[in-house]
Design a protein around this motif. Sequence first.
Motif, PDB file in Angstrom:
ATOM      1  N   LEU A   8      -1.646  -6.347  -0.628  1.00 46.54           N
ATOM      2  CA  LEU A   8      -2.069  -5.898  -1.954  1.00 46.54           C
ATOM      3  C   LEU A   8      -1.194  -4.755  -2.456  1.00 46.54           C
ATOM      4  CD1 LEU A   8      -5.948  -6.091  -1.650  1.00 46.54           C
ATOM      5  CD2 LEU A   8      -4.439  -7.588  -2.959  1.00 46.54           C
ATOM      6  N   ILE A   9      -0.833  -3.852  -1.563  1.00 40.55           N
ATOM      7  CA  ILE A   9       0.084  -2.769  -1.952  1.00 40.55           C
ATOM      8  C   ILE A   9       1.431  -3.350  -2.358  1.00 40.55           C
ATOM      9  CG2 ILE A   9       1.376  -0.786  -1.065  1.00 40.55           C
ATOM     10  CD1 ILE A   9      -1.154  -0.097   0.576  1.00 40.55           C
ATOM     11  N   TRP A  10       1.918  -4.333  -1.624  1.00 37.26           N
ATOM     12  CA  TRP A  10       3.189  -4.979  -1.963  1.00 37.26           C
ATOM     13  C   TRP A  10       3.113  -5.605  -3.352  1.00 37.26           C
ATOM     14  CZ3 TRP A  10       5.049  -9.650  -3.480  1.00 37.26           C
ATOM     15  CH2 TRP A  10       6.405  -9.873  -3.343  1.00 37.26           C
ATOM     16  N   ARG A  32      15.040  -6.451  -2.168  1.00 39.37           N
ATOM     17  CA  ARG A  32      14.228  -5.545  -1.344  1.00 39.37           C
ATOM     18  C   ARG A  32      12.810  -6.087  -1.172  1.00 39.37           C
ATOM     19  NH1 ARG A  32      16.418  -0.918  -4.873  1.00 39.37           N
ATOM     20  NH2 ARG A  32      18.333  -0.398  -3.793  1.00 39.37           N
ATOM     21  N   LEU A  33      12.232  -6.582  -2.247  1.00 41.33           N
ATOM     22  CA  LEU A  33      10.877  -7.128  -2.162  1.00 41.33           C
ATOM     23  C   LEU A  33      10.823  -8.345  -1.248  1.00 41.33           C
ATOM     24  CD1 LEU A  33       9.765  -6.796  -5.879  1.00 41.33           C
ATOM     25  CD2 LEU A  33       8.810  -5.569  -3.921  1.00 41.33           C
ATOM     26  N   ILE A  34      11.838  -9.176  -1.293  1.00 36.54           N
ATOM     27  CA  ILE A  34      11.890 -10.334  -0.408  1.00 36.54           C
ATOM     28  C   ILE A  34      12.036  -9.892   1.037  1.00 36.54           C
ATOM     29  CG2 ILE A  34      13.283 -12.340   0.238  1.00 36.54           C
ATOM     30  CD1 ILE A  34      13.902 -12.630  -2.817  1.00 36.54           C
ATOM     31  N   ALA A  35      12.891  -8.892   1.277  1.00 37.06           N
ATOM     32  CA  ALA A  35      13.113  -8.406   2.644  1.00 37.06           C
ATOM     33  C   ALA A  35      11.844  -7.809   3.251  1.00 37.06           C
ATOM     34  CB  ALA A  35      14.229  -7.367   2.653  1.00 37.06           C
ATOM     35  N   VAL A  36      10.995  -7.225   2.433  1.00 34.83           N
ATOM     36  CA  VAL A  36       9.731  -6.673   2.927  1.00 34.83           C
ATOM     37  C   VAL A  36       8.634  -7.732   2.913  1.00 34.83           C
ATOM     38  CG1 VAL A  36       7.941  -4.955   2.460  1.00 34.83           C
ATOM     39  CG2 VAL A  36      10.336  -4.334   2.235  1.00 34.83           C
ATOM     40  N   LEU A  40       5.954  -9.474   5.945  1.00 38.20           N
ATOM     41  CA  LEU A  40       4.558  -9.227   5.575  1.00 38.20           C
ATOM     42  C   LEU A  40       3.782 -10.542   5.511  1.00 38.20           C
ATOM     43  CD1 LEU A  40       2.425  -7.203   4.699  1.00 38.20           C
ATOM     44  CD2 LEU A  40       3.275  -7.431   2.372  1.00 38.20           C
ATOM     45  N   LEU A  41       4.406 -11.578   5.001  1.00 38.71           N
ATOM     46  CA  LEU A  41       3.776 -12.895   4.950  1.00 38.71           C
ATOM     47  C   LEU A  41       3.480 -13.413   6.355  1.00 38.71           C
ATOM     48  CD1 LEU A  41       2.882 -15.402   3.345  1.00 38.71           C
ATOM     49  CD2 LEU A  41       5.251 -16.198   3.506  1.00 38.71           C
ATOM     50  N   VAL A  42       4.428 -13.252   7.265  1.00 41.62           N
ATOM     51  CA  VAL A  42       4.219 -13.695   8.652  1.00 41.62           C
ATOM     52  C   VAL A  42       3.077 -12.915   9.285  1.00 41.62           C
ATOM     53  CG1 VAL A  42       5.279 -13.793  10.940  1.00 41.62           C
ATOM     54  CG2 VAL A  42       6.598 -14.465   8.927  1.00 41.62           C
ATOM     55  N   TRP A  43       3.059 -11.597   9.071  1.00 41.00           N
ATOM     56  CA  TRP A  43       1.987 -10.758   9.613  1.00 41.00           C
ATOM     57  C   TRP A  43       0.633 -11.162   9.034  1.00 41.00           C
ATOM     58  CZ3 TRP A  43       0.899  -5.138   7.803  1.00 41.00           C
ATOM     59  CH2 TRP A  43      -0.034  -4.534   8.643  1.00 41.00           C
ATOM     60  N   LEU A  44       0.606 -11.443   7.752  1.00 33.12           N
ATOM     61  CA  LEU A  44      -0.634 -11.842   7.086  1.00 33.12           C
ATOM     62  C   LEU A  44      -1.152 -13.162   7.646  1.00 33.12           C
ATOM     63  CD1 LEU A  44      -2.467 -10.932   4.674  1.00 33.12           C
ATOM     64  CD2 LEU A  44      -1.158 -12.523   3.294  1.00 33.12           C
ATOM     65  N   ILE A  45      -0.271 -14.117   7.844  1.00 29.76           N
ATOM     66  CA  ILE A  45      -0.677 -15.406   8.404  1.00 29.76           C
ATOM     67  C   ILE A  45      -1.160 -15.232   9.839  1.00 29.76           C
ATOM     68  CG2 ILE A  45       0.172 -17.669   9.139  1.00 29.76           C
ATOM     69  CD1 ILE A  45       2.009 -17.608   6.670  1.00 29.76           C
ATOM     70  N   TYR A  46      -0.473 -14.397  10.603  1.00 24.27           N
ATOM     71  CA  TYR A  46      -0.854 -14.171  11.994  1.00 24.27           C
ATOM     72  C   TYR A  46      -2.240 -13.540  12.103  1.00 24.27           C
ATOM     73  CZ  TYR A  46      -0.752 -12.313  16.740  1.00 24.27           C
ATOM     74  OH  TYR A  46      -1.062 -11.997  18.030  1.00 24.27           O
ATOM     75  N   GLU A  47      -2.538 -12.568  11.263  1.00 21.39           N
ATOM     76  CA  GLU A  47      -3.822 -11.857  11.344  1.00 21.39           C
ATOM     77  C   GLU A  47      -4.968 -12.576  10.636  1.00 21.39           C
ATOM     78  OE1 GLU A  47      -3.986  -7.820  10.115  1.00 21.39           O
ATOM     79  OE2 GLU A  47      -3.162  -7.112  12.004  1.00 21.39           O
ATOM     80  N   ASN A  48      -4.695 -13.229   9.506  1.00 19.21           N
ATOM     81  CA  ASN A  48      -5.789 -13.729   8.666  1.00 19.21           C
ATOM     82  C   ASN A  48      -5.798 -15.232   8.448  1.00 19.21           C
ATOM     83  OD1 ASN A  48      -6.926 -11.073   7.933  1.00 19.21           O
ATOM     84  ND2 ASN A  48      -4.891 -10.797   7.075  1.00 19.21           N
ATOM     85  N   GLY A  49      -4.790 -15.919   8.914  1.00 18.18           N
ATOM     86  CA  GLY A  49      -4.783 -17.363   8.788  1.00 18.18           C
ATOM     87  C   GLY A  49      -3.921 -17.863   7.639  1.00 18.18           C
ATOM     88  N   VAL A  58       1.735 -17.605  -3.071  1.00 15.51           N
ATOM     89  CA  VAL A  58       1.640 -17.991  -4.486  1.00 15.51           C
ATOM     90  C   VAL A  58       1.731 -16.761  -5.381  1.00 15.51           C
ATOM     91  CG1 VAL A  58       0.079 -18.956  -6.222  1.00 15.51           C
ATOM     92  CG2 VAL A  58       0.424 -20.147  -4.060  1.00 15.51           C
ATOM     93  N   ALA A  59       1.026 -15.701  -5.012  1.00 15.55           N
ATOM     94  CA  ALA A  59       1.078 -14.467  -5.799  1.00 15.55           C
ATOM     95  C   ALA A  59       2.478 -13.862  -5.789  1.00 15.55           C
ATOM     96  CB  ALA A  59       0.063 -13.455  -5.272  1.00 15.55           C
ATOM     97  N   ALA A  60       3.118 -13.858  -4.630  1.00 11.86           N
ATOM     98  CA  ALA A  60       4.484 -13.336  -4.539  1.00 11.86           C
ATOM     99  C   ALA A  60       5.453 -14.221  -5.319  1.00 11.86           C
ATOM    100  CB  ALA A  60       4.919 -13.236  -3.084  1.00 11.86           C
ATOM    101  N   GLY A  61       5.237 -15.516  -5.294  1.00 12.94           N
ATOM    102  CA  GLY A  61       6.073 -16.427  -6.063  1.00 12.94           C
ATOM    103  C   GLY A  61       5.944 -16.229  -7.555  1.00 12.94           C
ATOM    104  N   SER A  62       4.761 -15.831  -8.006  1.00 10.97           N
ATOM    105  CA  SER A  62       4.602 -15.570  -9.435  1.00 10.97           C
ATOM    106  C   SER A  62       5.339 -14.291  -9.846  1.00 10.97           C
ATOM    107  CB  SER A  62       3.126 -15.474  -9.806  1.00 10.97           C
ATOM    108  OG  SER A  62       2.559 -14.279  -9.320  1.00 10.97           O
TER     109      SER A  62
END
Length: 81
Positions: A8-10, A32-36, A40-49, A58-62
């Motif tokens: 959400l901060i990202w 820079r946003l892509i590099a971070v 973050l996407l991998v971490w999010l999938i690992y922790e939350n599915g 989808v939100a990042a793609g928009s």
Amino acid sequence: MMSLVAALIWLVVANVTGMLPSKDYHWRNAYRLIAVGLPLLVWLIYENGPWWGLVFAVAAGSVLRWPLRYLWRWVRARVGA
């Protein structure tokens, strides 16, 4: 839970960055946003599915729609479609 907060901060930082003026049409900021965002996407999938990962993707793609369009054009040119 921390990965959701970081995502959400990202998203907030990405949207505010998009509102600021830029001489290079925000490409440096997009890199820079892509590099971070990818780790973050991998971490999010690992922790939350995968569903939360899909929502974030989808939100990042928009937010990063122009880099995605250029990537799509580059892939189509390489494939020969």
